[in-house]
Design an enzyme around this catalytic site. Structure first.
Site, PDB file in Angstrom:
ATOM      1  N   ASP A 188      54.411 -37.169  13.294  1.00 11.87           N
ATOM      2  CA  ASP A 188      54.289 -36.242  14.415  1.00 11.87           C
ATOM      3  C   ASP A 188      52.842 -35.793  14.489  1.00 11.87           C
ATOM      4  O   ASP A 188      52.287 -35.264  13.529  1.00 11.87           O
ATOM      5  CB  ASP A 188      55.209 -35.033  14.214  1.00 11.87           C
ATOM      6  CG  ASP A 188      55.113 -34.043  15.361  1.00 11.87           C
ATOM      7  OD1 ASP A 188      55.511 -34.408  16.484  1.00 11.87           O
ATOM      8  OD2 ASP A 188      54.622 -32.915  15.142  1.00 11.87           O
ATOM      9  N   GLU A 273      55.560 -41.004  18.376  1.00 15.98           N
ATOM     10  CA  GLU A 273      56.058 -40.578  19.683  1.00 15.98           C
ATOM     11  C   GLU A 273      55.205 -41.192  20.778  1.00 15.98           C
ATOM     12  O   GLU A 273      53.976 -41.259  20.645  1.00 15.98           O
ATOM     13  CB  GLU A 273      56.027 -39.048  19.778  1.00 15.98           C
ATOM     14  CG  GLU A 273      56.790 -38.498  20.954  1.00 15.98           C
ATOM     15  CD  GLU A 273      56.899 -36.988  20.905  1.00 15.98           C
ATOM     16  OE1 GLU A 273      57.575 -36.429  21.796  1.00 15.98           O
ATOM     17  OE2 GLU A 273      56.310 -36.377  20.003  1.00 15.98           O
ATOM     18  N   ASP A 354      57.018 -28.915  12.852  1.00 15.77           N
ATOM     19  CA  ASP A 354      56.400 -30.237  12.821  1.00 15.77           C
ATOM     20  C   ASP A 354      57.119 -31.180  11.868  1.00 15.77           C
ATOM     21  O   ASP A 354      57.321 -32.357  12.179  1.00 15.77           O
ATOM     22  CB  ASP A 354      54.928 -30.118  12.444  1.00 15.77           C
ATOM     23  CG  ASP A 354      54.134 -29.309  13.463  1.00 15.77           C
ATOM     24  OD1 ASP A 354      54.536 -29.313  14.640  1.00 15.77           O
ATOM     25  OD2 ASP A 354      53.142 -28.676  13.080  1.00 15.77           O
TER      26      ASP A 354
END
Length: 397
Positions: A188, A273, A354
């Site tokens: 992330d 992502e 996170d």
């Protein structure tokens, strides 16, 4: 069957006055030929005609014979032909809707570069000599080329800070797939921490631009006070600004290279992502911080290094609610403002925002692999939802 990786090795070099003058002439001729060919193809397009590389190559021969453009004969013909090939690739990408319409090169803003193929340079005993030059380039060999290989293409360039570079494209047999492992990691990206891994590890954001922000602002103020035009004082002030930007860029790329190499070596599957960085930098409050983090460069490095070493990179749909979903029970919260960094789920699990997002990305990425979906998520999947949404963790009864 092992595929040999083609790799570019970039080095700095210090040209003599004669070499610098020759290369500067070559850069100008390359830019002129590119712009002439682009203008010819654009005019033909308005007449609903198609012009290909062979026709522009014939035009180049005619341009060299004209009195007005006779100076094109003073430089090597190979970089001029390569400029036409690059224009052909630009049009191919445009017609395939992979890029915008080609733009004209600017003397001040465009990158100064020239590409030489094997017929226009000589590489012997570690000494590189370009066409139209008597002496080899004084290259700073920061790292050796792979043993027993010779470059197939050489690209010479000069950046806005005045630094000279030579990039040699050659086969690198030392790049081989790594032995397979069973490790996988979710990644992330963020601003407070550059990366947060599903293992709980946090990698601090070095904020390279912030370290030099005061010096950059001072140099930019001095540049703004100089009279506009091509004066020597303005050129010096502009180069100082460019040197600060180059220093920031070099540090940032060095950090990203070290991080991506380490992640690829340690993990077989890497889940990230699919962020739209181009749209995210439109946020005026976060644009500078997002640009400094260089998320797009991180993803690009991660993908090509994973391809080199036999690893897998999975990009999860950007609309997947990785931050709002509990990685323990799968409960989805309705709201999760950015200022909330820690939250407790109804099941009793306390999450760091996170780390929880990285764990959810890892689970979704492994689900994509299980479903056999593609690496690049699609906005809509024929016949139903994407594999990410089908295999997302469900709330336990």
């Amino acid at each position: 069957m092992t595929t040999v990786v083609k790799r570019a090795f970039k080095y700095r070099f210090c040209p003599t006055d004669a070499q610098a003058a020759e290369l500067s002439r070559t850069f100008g001729c390359v830019r002129k030929v590119y712009n002439l060919a682009l203008a010819a193809r654009t005019q033909a397009w308005t007449r609903q005609e198609r012009v290909n590389y062979n026709q522009t190559s014939a035009m180049l021969t005619a341009w060299k014979r004209s009195e007005e453009l006779a100076y094109l004969n003073e430089v090597s013909s190979v970089p001029l032909q390569q400029a036409l090939r690059h224009l052909q690739v630009a049009f191919t990408n445009f017609f395939a809707r992979r890029a915008k319409y080609p733009r004209f090169k600017s003397r001040k803003r465009s990158r100064k570069s020239a590409e030489y193929t094997t017929s226009a340079f000589r590489f012997r005993d570690g000494r590189l000599t370009l066409a139209k030059m008597r002496e080899p380039l004084d290259i700073v060999w920061s790292r050796p080329l792979p043993a027993g290989v010779s470059p197939s293409t050489v690209t010479v360039s000069q950046d806005s800070a005045g630094r000279w570079f030579v990039s040699m494209l050659c086969d690198d047999p030392s790049v081989q797939p790594l032995s397979a492992t069973d490790t996988a990691v979710g990644i992330d990206v963020g601003l407070n921490h550059l990366l947060t891994l599903s293992t709980g590890e946090r990698i601090t954001n070095p904020r390279h631009e912030r370290r030099d922000r005061a010096a950059l602002a001072r140099a930019q103020r001095r540049l703004a006070k100089k009279a506009s035009g091509d004066g020597a004082n303005r050129a010096k002030a502009r180069r100082k600004v460019a040197r600060i930007h180059a220093r920031i860029t070099d540090r940032r790329r060095d950090t990203l290279h070290k991080l991506t190499t380490r992640l690829v070596r340690e993990n077989q599957t890497l889940v990230i992502e699919d962020l739209s960085v181009r749209n995210m930098v439109r946020n005026r409050k976060l644009a500078r911080a997002i640009s400094d983090a260089a998320w797009a460069d991180f993803r690009s490095m991660l993908e090509y290094k994973a391809q080199w070493y036999g690893r897998e990179v999975i990009a999860v749909d950007r609309w997947f609610p990785s931050s709002k979903r509990c990685s323990h029970c799968g409960t989805l919260k309705k709201q999760m403002p950015l200022h909330i960094r820690t939250w407790t789920c109804g099941c009793g699990a306390t999450h760091d925002r996170d780390v929880n997002a990285a764990k959810n990305l890892l689970a979704a990425g492994l689900a994509v692999t299980a479903c056999g979906a593609g690496v690049r998520p699609q906005r809509s999947t024929p016949g139903g939802q994407s594999a990410t949404k089908q295999e997302a963790p469900r709330r336990e009864p």
